[in-house]
Write a protein that holds these residues in place. Structure first.
Motif, PDB file in Angstrom:
ATOM      1  N   THR A  63       1.186  -1.036   0.167  1.00 60.55           N
ATOM      2  CA  THR A  63      -0.115   0.432  -0.269  1.00 60.55           C
ATOM      3  C   THR A  63       0.882   1.216   0.251  1.00 60.55           C
ATOM      4  OG1 THR A  63      -0.271   0.265   2.449  1.00 60.55           O
ATOM      5  CG2 THR A  63      -2.178  -0.849   1.134  1.00 60.55           C
ATOM      6  N   GLY A  64       2.068   0.978   0.138  1.00 63.78           N
ATOM      7  CA  GLY A  64       2.829   2.428   0.382  1.00 63.78           C
ATOM      8  C   GLY A  64       3.178   2.707   1.669  1.00 63.78           C
ATOM      9  N   VAL A  65       1.835   2.695   2.669  1.00 69.94           N
ATOM     10  CA  VAL A  65       2.414   2.610   4.121  1.00 69.94           C
ATOM     11  C   VAL A  65       2.155   2.073   4.870  1.00 69.94           C
ATOM     12  CG1 VAL A  65       0.470   3.949   6.053  1.00 69.94           C
ATOM     13  CG2 VAL A  65       0.000   4.610   3.355  1.00 69.94           C
ATOM     14  N   ARG A  66       3.275   2.525   6.050  1.00 76.69           N
ATOM     15  CA  ARG A  66       3.804   1.481   7.284  1.00 76.69           C
ATOM     16  C   ARG A  66       2.470   1.408   8.355  1.00 76.69           C
ATOM     17  NH1 ARG A  66       9.481   4.106   8.214  1.00 76.69           N
ATOM     18  NH2 ARG A  66       7.894   6.101   7.877  1.00 76.69           N
ATOM     19  N   ASP A  67       1.943   1.870   8.019  1.00 72.95           N
ATOM     20  CA  ASP A  67       0.966   1.432   9.507  1.00 72.95           C
ATOM     21  C   ASP A  67      -0.538   2.264   9.187  1.00 72.95           C
ATOM     22  OD1 ASP A  67      -0.821   2.018  11.868  1.00 72.95           O
ATOM     23  OD2 ASP A  67       0.422   3.556  12.302  1.00 72.95           O
ATOM     24  N   THR A  68      -1.169   1.382   8.241  1.00 76.15           N
ATOM     25  CA  THR A  68      -2.495   1.120   8.074  1.00 76.15           C
ATOM     26  C   THR A  68      -3.468   1.383   9.306  1.00 76.15           C
ATOM     27  OG1 THR A  68      -2.926  -1.460   7.204  1.00 76.15           O
ATOM     28  CG2 THR A  68      -2.137  -0.325   6.042  1.00 76.15           C
ATOM     29  N   GLN A  69      -3.973   0.849  10.415  1.00 76.04           N
ATOM     30  CA  GLN A  69      -4.050   0.414  11.449  1.00 76.04           C
ATOM     31  C   GLN A  69      -4.185   1.919  11.771  1.00 76.04           C
ATOM     32  OE1 GLN A  69      -6.820  -1.873  10.737  1.00 76.04           O
ATOM     33  NE2 GLN A  69      -4.994  -2.029   9.143  1.00 76.04           N
ATOM     34  N   CYS A  70      -3.850   2.718  12.501  1.00 79.31           N
ATOM     35  CA  CYS A  70      -3.638   4.160  12.704  1.00 79.31           C
ATOM     36  C   CYS A  70      -5.421   4.625  12.778  1.00 79.31           C
ATOM     37  CB  CYS A  70      -3.020   5.343  12.156  1.00 79.31           C
ATOM     38  SG  CYS A  70      -2.873   6.452  13.444  1.00 79.31           S
ATOM     39  N   GLY A  71      -5.746   4.747  13.497  1.00 75.81           N
ATOM     40  CA  GLY A  71      -7.203   5.524  13.421  1.00 75.81           C
ATOM     41  C   GLY A  71      -7.770   7.432  12.766  1.00 75.81           C
ATOM     42  N   PHE A  72      -6.144   7.893  12.191  1.00 77.00           N
ATOM     43  CA  PHE A  72      -6.335   9.440  11.647  1.00 77.00           C
ATOM     44  C   PHE A  72      -5.819   9.110  10.165  1.00 77.00           C
ATOM     45  CE2 PHE A  72      -4.233  12.631   9.509  1.00 77.00           C
ATOM     46  CZ  PHE A  72      -4.988  14.041   9.956  1.00 77.00           C
ATOM     47  N   LYS A  73      -7.438   9.119   9.606  1.00 80.03           N
ATOM     48  CA  LYS A  73      -7.504   9.367   8.176  1.00 80.03           C
ATOM     49  C   LYS A  73      -7.796  10.774   7.186  1.00 80.03           C
ATOM     50  CE  LYS A  73      -7.920   4.972   8.055  1.00 80.03           C
ATOM     51  NZ  LYS A  73      -6.701   4.706   9.540  1.00 80.03           N
ATOM     52  N   MET A  74      -7.199  11.292   6.168  1.00 83.64           N
ATOM     53  CA  MET A  74      -7.808  12.660   5.710  1.00 83.64           C
ATOM     54  C   MET A  74      -8.238  12.598   4.884  1.00 83.64           C
ATOM     55  SD  MET A  74      -6.624  16.383   7.134  1.00 83.64           S
ATOM     56  CE  MET A  74      -5.352  16.288   6.844  1.00 83.64           C
ATOM     57  N   PHE A  75      -8.959  13.206   3.977  1.00 82.79           N
ATOM     58  CA  PHE A  75      -9.507  12.776   2.349  1.00 82.79           C
ATOM     59  C   PHE A  75      -9.554  14.979   2.042  1.00 82.79           C
ATOM     60  CE2 PHE A  75      -9.612   8.755   2.207  1.00 82.79           C
ATOM     61  CZ  PHE A  75     -10.351   8.941   3.629  1.00 82.79           C
ATOM     62  N   THR A  76      -9.131  14.910   1.056  1.00 84.71           N
ATOM     63  CA  THR A  76      -9.111  15.942  -0.030  1.00 84.71           C
ATOM     64  C   THR A  76     -11.708  15.198  -0.135  1.00 84.71           C
ATOM     65  OG1 THR A  76      -8.733  15.617  -2.083  1.00 84.71           O
ATOM     66  CG2 THR A  76      -7.166  16.854  -0.666  1.00 84.71           C
ATOM     67  N   ASN A  90     -16.414  -1.695   6.155  1.00 89.53           N
ATOM     68  CA  ASN A  90     -16.466  -0.520   6.558  1.00 89.53           C
ATOM     69  C   ASN A  90     -15.797  -1.356   7.830  1.00 89.53           C
ATOM     70  OD1 ASN A  90     -18.848  -2.500   6.931  1.00 89.53           O
ATOM     71  ND2 ASN A  90     -20.235  -1.172   6.899  1.00 89.53           N
ATOM     72  N   ARG A  91     -15.428  -2.351   7.815  1.00 90.84           N
ATOM     73  CA  ARG A  91     -15.255  -3.347   9.337  1.00 90.84           C
ATOM     74  C   ARG A  91     -13.345  -2.890   9.476  1.00 90.84           C
ATOM     75  NH1 ARG A  91     -17.985  -7.406  12.152  1.00 90.84           N
ATOM     76  NH2 ARG A  91     -16.533  -5.789  13.580  1.00 90.84           N
ATOM     77  N   TRP A  92     -12.738  -4.141   9.965  1.00 90.38           N
ATOM     78  CA  TRP A  92     -11.159  -4.032  10.445  1.00 90.38           C
ATOM     79  C   TRP A  92     -10.422  -3.365   9.153  1.00 90.38           C
ATOM     80  CZ3 TRP A  92     -10.146  -4.102  15.618  1.00 90.38           C
ATOM     81  CH2 TRP A  92     -10.538  -5.235  15.707  1.00 90.38           C
ATOM     82  N   THR A  93     -10.784  -3.702   8.119  1.00 91.53           N
ATOM     83  CA  THR A  93      -9.771  -3.328   7.000  1.00 91.53           C
ATOM     84  C   THR A  93     -10.413  -2.963   5.911  1.00 91.53           C
ATOM     85  OG1 THR A  93     -10.442  -5.363   5.468  1.00 91.53           O
ATOM     86  CG2 THR A  93      -8.402  -5.597   6.706  1.00 91.53           C
ATOM     87  N   PHE A  94     -11.446  -1.580   6.130  1.00 89.17           N
ATOM     88  CA  PHE A  94     -11.994  -0.671   5.849  1.00 89.17           C
ATOM     89  C   PHE A  94     -10.493   0.197   4.666  1.00 89.17           C
ATOM     90  CE2 PHE A  94     -11.716   2.471   9.319  1.00 89.17           C
ATOM     91  CZ  PHE A  94     -11.135   3.211   8.928  1.00 89.17           C
ATOM     92  N   GLU A  97      -9.027  -1.553   2.220  1.00 86.74           N
ATOM     93  CA  GLU A  97      -9.020  -1.383   1.050  1.00 86.74           C
ATOM     94  C   GLU A  97      -8.744   0.041  -0.115  1.00 86.74           C
ATOM     95  OE1 GLU A  97     -13.293  -1.983  -0.988  1.00 86.74           O
ATOM     96  OE2 GLU A  97     -13.514  -1.312   1.409  1.00 86.74           O
ATOM     97  N   LEU A  98      -9.097   0.731   1.329  1.00 81.16           N
ATOM     98  CA  LEU A  98      -9.271   2.927   0.852  1.00 81.16           C
ATOM     99  C   LEU A  98      -7.372   2.891   0.570  1.00 81.16           C
ATOM    100  CD1 LEU A  98     -10.821   4.282   3.819  1.00 81.16           C
ATOM    101  CD2 LEU A  98     -11.477   4.235   1.363  1.00 81.16           C
ATOM    102  N   LEU A  99      -6.398   2.367   0.777  1.00 84.87           N
ATOM    103  CA  LEU A  99      -5.358   2.547   0.355  1.00 84.87           C
ATOM    104  C   LEU A  99      -4.847   1.764  -1.055  1.00 84.87           C
ATOM    105  CD1 LEU A  99      -3.477   2.566   3.309  1.00 84.87           C
ATOM    106  CD2 LEU A  99      -3.309   4.504   1.807  1.00 84.87           C
ATOM    107  N   TYR A 100      -5.410   0.596  -1.206  1.00 83.53           N
ATOM    108  CA  TYR A 100      -5.641  -0.187  -2.813  1.00 83.53           C
ATOM    109  C   TYR A 100      -6.367   1.175  -3.905  1.00 83.53           C
ATOM    110  CZ  TYR A 100      -6.953  -3.648  -5.965  1.00 83.53           C
ATOM    111  OH  TYR A 100      -6.298  -4.929  -7.127  1.00 83.53           O
ATOM    112  N   LEU A 138     -11.103 -11.222   0.800  1.00 82.48           N
ATOM    113  CA  LEU A 138     -12.199 -10.430  -0.077  1.00 82.48           C
ATOM    114  C   LEU A 138     -11.976  -8.812  -0.981  1.00 82.48           C
ATOM    115  CD1 LEU A 138     -15.271  -9.521   2.748  1.00 82.48           C
ATOM    116  CD2 LEU A 138     -14.745 -11.666   0.698  1.00 82.48           C
ATOM    117  N   ILE A 139     -10.671  -8.399  -0.282  1.00 78.77           N
ATOM    118  CA  ILE A 139     -10.268  -7.101  -1.205  1.00 78.77           C
ATOM    119  C   ILE A 139      -9.388  -8.091  -2.267  1.00 78.77           C
ATOM    120  CG2 ILE A 139      -8.369  -5.411  -1.408  1.00 78.77           C
ATOM    121  CD1 ILE A 139      -8.771  -5.097   1.581  1.00 78.77           C
ATOM    122  N   ARG A 140      -8.079  -9.002  -2.196  1.00 81.48           N
ATOM    123  CA  ARG A 140      -7.802  -9.716  -2.868  1.00 81.48           C
ATOM    124  C   ARG A 140      -8.307 -10.773  -4.296  1.00 81.48           C
ATOM    125  NH1 ARG A 140      -2.485 -10.443  -5.062  1.00 81.48           N
ATOM    126  NH2 ARG A 140      -2.226 -11.898  -5.448  1.00 81.48           N
TER     127      ARG A 140
END
Length: 156
Positions: A63-76, A90-94, A97-100, A138-140
């Motif tokens: 994904t290019g991100v080392r920590d996918t599970q940190c709660g902070f996300k911000m989007f334009t 919309n659960r543990w790995t949302f 999926e967003l990074l994918y 499921l993502i895969r």
């Protein structure tokens, strides 16, 4: 309003000059705290962290991100519109999926260091691990087999 969009004029994303309608996503990361965390966390949390990171690599190709599970996300707004209309989990790995989706939609991602304090009492249960692995599968398979289509155009 799109979920996850920063709307406050005092937010860091609003303070960044020249963003305009660009599609950008910022993911908070505790990766800069990794050496300290490895020492202070229980051993099994470190095993789970590395195991999950490896599973994410297998499921998404990275994904290019080392920590996918940190709660902070911000989007334009532009990124949020493209991403959330395609999001299925919309659960543990949302966030994985967003990074994918960011990778597939060519949306730039920044990993931003955040201050973090570990709070005792994990929300992670042993069964949660199986849910996370199932969602990575499921993502895969969903995207890999074309069952889940990625809508490129905002109007279709």
């Amino acid at each position: 309003m799109a979920k996850g969009v920063a709307t406050d004029s005092q937010s860091p994303i609003a303070a960044c000059p020249g963003i305009g309608d660009a599609s950008l996503v910022a993911f908070g990361s505790r990766a800069h705290l990794q050496k300290k965390a490895l020492v202070t966390r229980k051993w099994y949390r470190n095993v789970l962290m590395y195991g999950f990171y490896f599973a994410v690599l297998l499921a998404t190709g990275g994904t290019g991100v080392r920590d996918t599970q940190c709660g902070f996300k911000m989007f334009t707004r532009s990124a949020a519109r493209k991403l959330f209309r395609n999001q299925r989990l919309n659960r543990w790995t949302f966030d994985v999926e967003l990074l994918y989706l960011c990778k597939k939609l060519h949306i730039r991602v920044a990993e931003v260091a955040v201050a973090w304090t570990e709070i005792p009492g994990s929300k992670l249960r042993p069964t949660s691990i199986f849910h996370m692995l199932f969602e990575l599968a499921l993502i895969r398979t969903g995207y890999g087999l074309g069952v889940w289509k990625i809508k490129q155009d905002l109007f279709n």
